[in-house]
Design a protein around this motif. Structure first.
Motif, PDB file in Angstrom:
ATOM      1  N   UNK A 195      34.344  59.012  68.613  1.00  0.00           N
ATOM      2  CA  UNK A 195      33.875  60.040  68.266  1.00  0.00           C
ATOM      3  C   UNK A 195      35.105  61.029  67.687  1.00  0.00           C
ATOM      4  N   UNK A 196      36.065  61.089  68.484  1.00  0.00           N
ATOM      5  CA  UNK A 196      37.171  61.969  68.248  1.00  0.00           C
ATOM      6  C   UNK A 196      37.940  61.412  66.898  1.00  0.00           C
ATOM      7  N   UNK A 197      37.921  60.184  66.700  1.00  0.00           N
ATOM      8  CA  UNK A 197      38.614  59.488  65.397  1.00  0.00           C
ATOM      9  C   UNK A 197      37.720  59.959  64.129  1.00  0.00           C
ATOM     10  N   UNK A 198      36.367  59.808  64.486  1.00  0.00           N
ATOM     11  CA  UNK A 198      35.292  59.858  63.379  1.00  0.00           C
ATOM     12  C   UNK A 198      35.501  61.735  62.781  1.00  0.00           C
ATOM     13  N   UNK A 199      35.783  62.462  63.741  1.00  0.00           N
ATOM     14  CA  UNK A 199      35.829  63.788  63.388  1.00  0.00           C
ATOM     15  C   UNK A 199      37.226  64.186  62.841  1.00  0.00           C
ATOM     16  N   UNK A 200      38.137  63.402  63.534  1.00  0.00           N
ATOM     17  CA  UNK A 200      39.561  63.926  62.720  1.00  0.00           C
ATOM     18  C   UNK A 200      39.903  63.108  61.469  1.00  0.00           C
ATOM     19  N   UNK A 201      39.210  61.761  61.319  1.00  0.00           N
ATOM     20  CA  UNK A 201      39.335  61.144  59.873  1.00  0.00           C
ATOM     21  C   UNK A 201      38.786  61.920  59.024  1.00  0.00           C
ATOM     22  N   UNK A 202      37.473  62.606  59.152  1.00  0.00           N
ATOM     23  CA  UNK A 202      36.692  63.362  58.143  1.00  0.00           C
ATOM     24  C   UNK A 202      37.372  64.504  57.934  1.00  0.00           C
ATOM     25  N   UNK A 203      37.974  65.118  58.774  1.00  0.00           N
ATOM     26  CA  UNK A 203      38.836  66.497  58.397  1.00  0.00           C
ATOM     27  C   UNK A 203      40.038  66.006  57.555  1.00  0.00           C
ATOM     28  N   UNK A 204      40.707  64.830  57.815  1.00  0.00           N
ATOM     29  CA  UNK A 204      41.931  64.443  57.008  1.00  0.00           C
ATOM     30  C   UNK A 204      41.201  64.209  55.567  1.00  0.00           C
ATOM     31  N   UNK A 205      40.363  63.400  55.400  1.00  0.00           N
ATOM     32  CA  UNK A 205      39.757  62.985  54.022  1.00  0.00           C
ATOM     33  C   UNK A 205      39.246  64.085  53.395  1.00  0.00           C
ATOM     34  N   UNK A 206      38.544  65.182  54.035  1.00  0.00           N
ATOM     35  CA  UNK A 206      38.021  66.306  53.194  1.00  0.00           C
ATOM     36  C   UNK A 206      39.308  67.142  52.680  1.00  0.00           C
ATOM     37  N   UNK A 207      40.265  67.566  53.697  1.00  0.00           N
ATOM     38  CA  UNK A 207      41.260  68.744  53.547  1.00  0.00           C
ATOM     39  C   UNK A 207      42.581  68.316  52.662  1.00  0.00           C
ATOM     40  N   UNK A 208      42.851  66.689  52.813  1.00  0.00           N
ATOM     41  CA  UNK A 208      44.126  66.331  52.213  1.00  0.00           C
ATOM     42  C   UNK A 208      44.166  65.608  50.983  1.00  0.00           C
ATOM     43  N   UNK A 209      44.581  66.118  49.761  1.00  0.00           N
ATOM     44  CA  UNK A 209      44.619  65.245  48.597  1.00  0.00           C
ATOM     45  C   UNK A 209      45.379  63.840  48.823  1.00  0.00           C
ATOM     46  N   UNK A 210      44.998  62.818  48.506  1.00  0.00           N
ATOM     47  CA  UNK A 210      45.893  61.711  48.411  1.00  0.00           C
ATOM     48  C   UNK A 210      45.976  61.025  46.950  1.00  0.00           C
TER      49      UNK A 210
END
Length: 212
Positions: free
Chosen positions: A86-101
């Motif tokens: 669950x923690x990984x899901x939330x952290x990963x979603x935050x990264x993908x939404x906030x960080x351009x790649x």
């Protein structure tokens, strides 16, 4: 941060996103993901799906809760998401939404060597792409409008994004075509002269990343 994921394949994110709803066995996960079009959102490689699931279990993101058998089908292991998952899901979603790649679309690669084509051919090909984009945009608008009648907008946001990106690409291509066909595109005369002279070499630009 990118690169620190225990299982970095986006298939793992898709699995976490369905298991957060309820425990499932891998076949049910795959069926659910296909039904929701998540294989298009995340580029799921079905051939490695079960390997990803096993890796997730090994790293503690999911855990087996029971094995079930339906008729003569092989026994299937049912998995649940763990607290770490669950923690990984939330952290990963935050990264993908906030960080351009940085991403490498095929169209960008084609534009980087546009000078290899005669301007007339480039124009014809861009018109062809634009026609296909416009057909797709029209279809996507209709589909999105239909889905919006029964599906909350929150669960269609990625479709809205895709449609907006395609509309922006189509608008940019129209602008580029207008410049080329009007003769106002910078360097157009040299580009055309190069191809009409049949000169050998790498092209009128001589390479480089900002030639077109």
């Amino acid at each position: 941060m990118p690169g620190r994921r225990k299982v970095g394949n986006l298939t793992a994110l898709a699995v976490l996103a369905v298991l957060v709803e309820r425990p499932m066995h891998p076949y049910e996960m795959a069926t659910t993901l296909r039904g929701r079009g998540k294989d298009q959102d995340m580029g799921i490689k079905w051939g490695s799906f079960y390997t990803v699931v096993r890796n997730m279990e090994r790293h503690g993101l999911i855990a087996a809760v029971e094995s079930v058998r339906e008729g003569r089908r092989p026994e299937r292991t049912v998995y649940r998401i763990t607290d770490d998952g669950r923690a990984e899901l939330v952290d990963w979603a935050r990264e993908l939404v906030a960080t351009p790649a940085a991403e490498q679309p095929r169209f960008r690669a084609g534009l980087s060597v546009l000078a290899a084509l005669h301007p007339d051919e480039a124009t014809a090909l861009l018109h062809r792409r634009l026609a296909q984009l416009e057909d797709g945009i029209s279809s996507e608008r209709e589909t999105l409008a239909a889905h919006a009648q029964v599906v909350p907008r929150l669960f269609l946001v990625e479709n809205e994004y895709d449609l907006t990106i395609r509309e922006a690409e189509a608008a940019w291509i129209r602008s580029l075509l207008a410049e080329i066909t009007s003769g106002s595109y910078p360097g157009l005369a040299e580009w055309r002269a190069y191809h009409e002279a049949g000169a050998p070499g790498s092209g009128p630009t001589g390479g480089g990343g900002t030639t077109t």
